[in-house]
Scaffold this motif. Sequence first.
Motif, PDB file in Angstrom:
ATOM      1  N   GLU A   1       0.203  23.025  -1.630  1.00  0.00           N
ATOM      2  CA  GLU A   1       1.572  23.449  -1.907  1.00  0.00           C
ATOM      3  C   GLU A   1       2.497  22.271  -2.190  1.00  0.00           C
ATOM      4  OE1 GLU A   1       0.125  26.109   1.562  1.00  0.00           O
ATOM      5  OE2 GLU A   1       0.101  23.985   1.073  1.00  0.00           O
ATOM      6  N   VAL A   2       2.265  21.151  -1.496  1.00  0.00           N
ATOM      7  CA  VAL A   2       3.107  19.969  -1.664  1.00  0.00           C
ATOM      8  C   VAL A   2       2.234  18.724  -1.731  1.00  0.00           C
ATOM      9  CG1 VAL A   2       5.072  21.010  -0.448  1.00  0.00           C
ATOM     10  CG2 VAL A   2       3.472  19.567   0.805  1.00  0.00           C
ATOM     11  N   SER A   3       2.830  17.674  -2.289  1.00  0.00           N
ATOM     12  CA  SER A   3       2.198  16.360  -2.361  1.00  0.00           C
ATOM     13  C   SER A   3       3.232  15.348  -1.879  1.00  0.00           C
ATOM     14  CB  SER A   3       1.791  16.066  -3.799  1.00  0.00           C
ATOM     15  OG  SER A   3       1.370  14.739  -3.946  1.00  0.00           O
ATOM     16  N   VAL A   4       2.814  14.426  -1.005  1.00  0.00           N
ATOM     17  CA  VAL A   4       3.731  13.430  -0.450  1.00  0.00           C
ATOM     18  C   VAL A   4       3.098  12.049  -0.597  1.00  0.00           C
ATOM     19  CG1 VAL A   4       4.869  12.594   1.643  1.00  0.00           C
ATOM     20  CG2 VAL A   4       4.707  15.053   1.214  1.00  0.00           C
ATOM     21  N   THR A   5       3.900  11.089  -1.045  1.00  0.00           N
ATOM     22  CA  THR A   5       3.473   9.696  -1.106  1.00  0.00           C
ATOM     23  C   THR A   5       4.289   8.902  -0.096  1.00  0.00           C
ATOM     24  OG1 THR A   5       2.901   9.886  -3.445  1.00  0.00           O
ATOM     25  CG2 THR A   5       3.221   7.658  -2.583  1.00  0.00           C
ATOM     26  N   ALA A   6       3.592   8.124   0.720  1.00  0.00           N
ATOM     27  CA  ALA A   6       4.247   7.291   1.732  1.00  0.00           C
ATOM     28  C   ALA A   6       3.853   5.834   1.523  1.00  0.00           C
ATOM     29  CB  ALA A   6       3.852   7.739   3.138  1.00  0.00           C
ATOM     30  N   ALA A   7       4.795   4.952   1.794  1.00  0.00           N
ATOM     31  CA  ALA A   7       4.568   3.508   1.717  1.00  0.00           C
ATOM     32  C   ALA A   7       4.174   2.977   3.096  1.00  0.00           C
ATOM     33  CB  ALA A   7       5.836   2.811   1.238  1.00  0.00           C
ATOM     34  N   MET A   8       3.678   1.758   3.119  1.00  0.00           N
ATOM     35  CA  MET A   8       3.272   1.141   4.375  1.00  0.00           C
ATOM     36  C   MET A   8       4.428   1.059   5.357  1.00  0.00           C
ATOM     37  SD  MET A   8       0.818   0.023   6.041  1.00  0.00           S
ATOM     38  CE  MET A   8       1.114  -0.341   7.743  1.00  0.00           C
ATOM     39  N   SER A   9       5.621   0.937   4.875  1.00  0.00           N
ATOM     40  CA  SER A   9       6.801   0.862   5.740  1.00  0.00           C
ATOM     41  C   SER A   9       7.077   2.181   6.446  1.00  0.00           C
ATOM     42  CB  SER A   9       8.026   0.478   4.911  1.00  0.00           C
ATOM     43  OG  SER A   9       8.323   1.518   3.991  1.00  0.00           O
ATOM     44  N   GLY A  10       6.394   3.244   5.999  1.00  0.00           N
ATOM     45  CA  GLY A  10       6.651   4.571   6.535  1.00  0.00           C
ATOM     46  C   GLY A  10       7.574   5.378   5.647  1.00  0.00           C
TER      47      GLY A  10
ATOM     48  N   LEU B   1       0.817  -1.218   0.000  1.00  0.00           N
ATOM     49  CA  LEU B   1       0.000   0.000   0.000  1.00  0.00           C
ATOM     50  C   LEU B   1       0.849   1.265   0.000  1.00  0.00           C
ATOM     51  CD1 LEU B   1      -2.796  -0.793   2.622  1.00  0.00           C
ATOM     52  CD2 LEU B   1      -3.048  -0.636   0.143  1.00  0.00           C
ATOM     53  N   THR B   2       0.314   2.288  -0.644  1.00  0.00           N
ATOM     54  CA  THR B   2       0.870   3.638  -0.569  1.00  0.00           C
ATOM     55  C   THR B   2      -0.298   4.607  -0.430  1.00  0.00           C
ATOM     56  OG1 THR B   2       0.824   4.016  -2.951  1.00  0.00           O
ATOM     57  CG2 THR B   2       2.863   3.095  -2.037  1.00  0.00           C
ATOM     58  N   ALA B   3       0.013   5.784   0.054  1.00  0.00           N
ATOM     59  CA  ALA B   3      -0.988   6.847   0.126  1.00  0.00           C
ATOM     60  C   ALA B   3      -0.336   8.150  -0.285  1.00  0.00           C
ATOM     61  CB  ALA B   3      -1.559   6.963   1.535  1.00  0.00           C
ATOM     62  N   THR B   4      -1.060   8.924  -1.067  1.00  0.00           N
ATOM     63  CA  THR B   4      -0.588  10.237  -1.483  1.00  0.00           C
ATOM     64  C   THR B   4      -1.509  11.284  -0.874  1.00  0.00           C
ATOM     65  OG1 THR B   4       0.278   9.340  -3.537  1.00  0.00           O
ATOM     66  CG2 THR B   4      -0.078  11.721  -3.458  1.00  0.00           C
ATOM     67  N   VAL B   5      -0.898  12.274  -0.240  1.00  0.00           N
ATOM     68  CA  VAL B   5      -1.652  13.334   0.428  1.00  0.00           C
ATOM     69  C   VAL B   5      -1.101  14.675  -0.034  1.00  0.00           C
ATOM     70  CG1 VAL B   5      -2.164  14.388   2.664  1.00  0.00           C
ATOM     71  CG2 VAL B   5      -2.141  11.899   2.439  1.00  0.00           C
ATOM     72  N   LYS B   6      -2.015  15.585  -0.303  1.00  0.00           N
ATOM     73  CA  LYS B   6      -1.613  16.968  -0.607  1.00  0.00           C
ATOM     74  C   LYS B   6      -1.778  17.793   0.659  1.00  0.00           C
ATOM     75  CE  LYS B   6      -2.459  17.540  -5.494  1.00  0.00           C
ATOM     76  NZ  LYS B   6      -3.145  18.318  -6.530  1.00  0.00           N
ATOM     77  N   SER B   7      -0.938  18.790   0.783  1.00  0.00           N
ATOM     78  CA  SER B   7      -1.083  19.725   1.902  1.00  0.00           C
ATOM     79  C   SER B   7      -2.431  20.442   1.756  1.00  0.00           C
ATOM     80  CB  SER B   7       0.074  20.721   1.913  1.00  0.00           C
ATOM     81  OG  SER B   7       0.103  21.443   0.697  1.00  0.00           O
ATOM     82  N   PRO B   8      -2.967  20.992   2.847  1.00  0.00           N
ATOM     83  CA  PRO B   8      -4.296  21.604   2.792  1.00  0.00           C
ATOM     84  C   PRO B   8      -4.493  22.622   1.671  1.00  0.00           C
ATOM     85  CG  PRO B   8      -3.598  21.407   5.066  1.00  0.00           C
ATOM     86  CD  PRO B   8      -2.422  21.008   4.208  1.00  0.00           C
ATOM     87  N   ARG B   9      -3.475  23.397   1.371  1.00  0.00           N
ATOM     88  CA  ARG B   9      -3.601  24.398   0.301  1.00  0.00           C
ATOM     89  C   ARG B   9      -2.966  23.947  -1.012  1.00  0.00           C
ATOM     90  NH1 ARG B   9      -1.715  29.845   2.923  1.00  0.00           N
ATOM     91  NH2 ARG B   9      -1.865  29.080   5.036  1.00  0.00           N
TER      92      ARG B   9
END
Length: 108
Positions: free
Chosen positions: A50-59, A40-48
Amino acid sequence: MMDDITEQVAAARERVYGQVEAARARHNALRTAISEVRGLTATVKSPRGEVSVTAAMSGAVTEVRVLHEDLDARTLSAILTQTVAAAQQAVRDQAADRMTEVAGADSN
């Protein structure tokens, strides 16, 4: 009397075989889910946005995208830190949801 006992033993044996098969099916489903969760991975954008980050299940953070170039270092650092944490939490939530689907809500 002997036929009655024989029938009871046969019925008990069939119940046990059924339970064993059900346990094997649950085990296989859990193994499959664990394998899925590891990927699994998850991609999250900052509230406004400005940035996008993808994290894996391992952290591990597998991707960082800065979508606005006009951020100062302190602001960017704070936004990245918060967004990394949110992405890591999002992937943990996905994993928990998937395992709950397979194991059931009462399994903890």
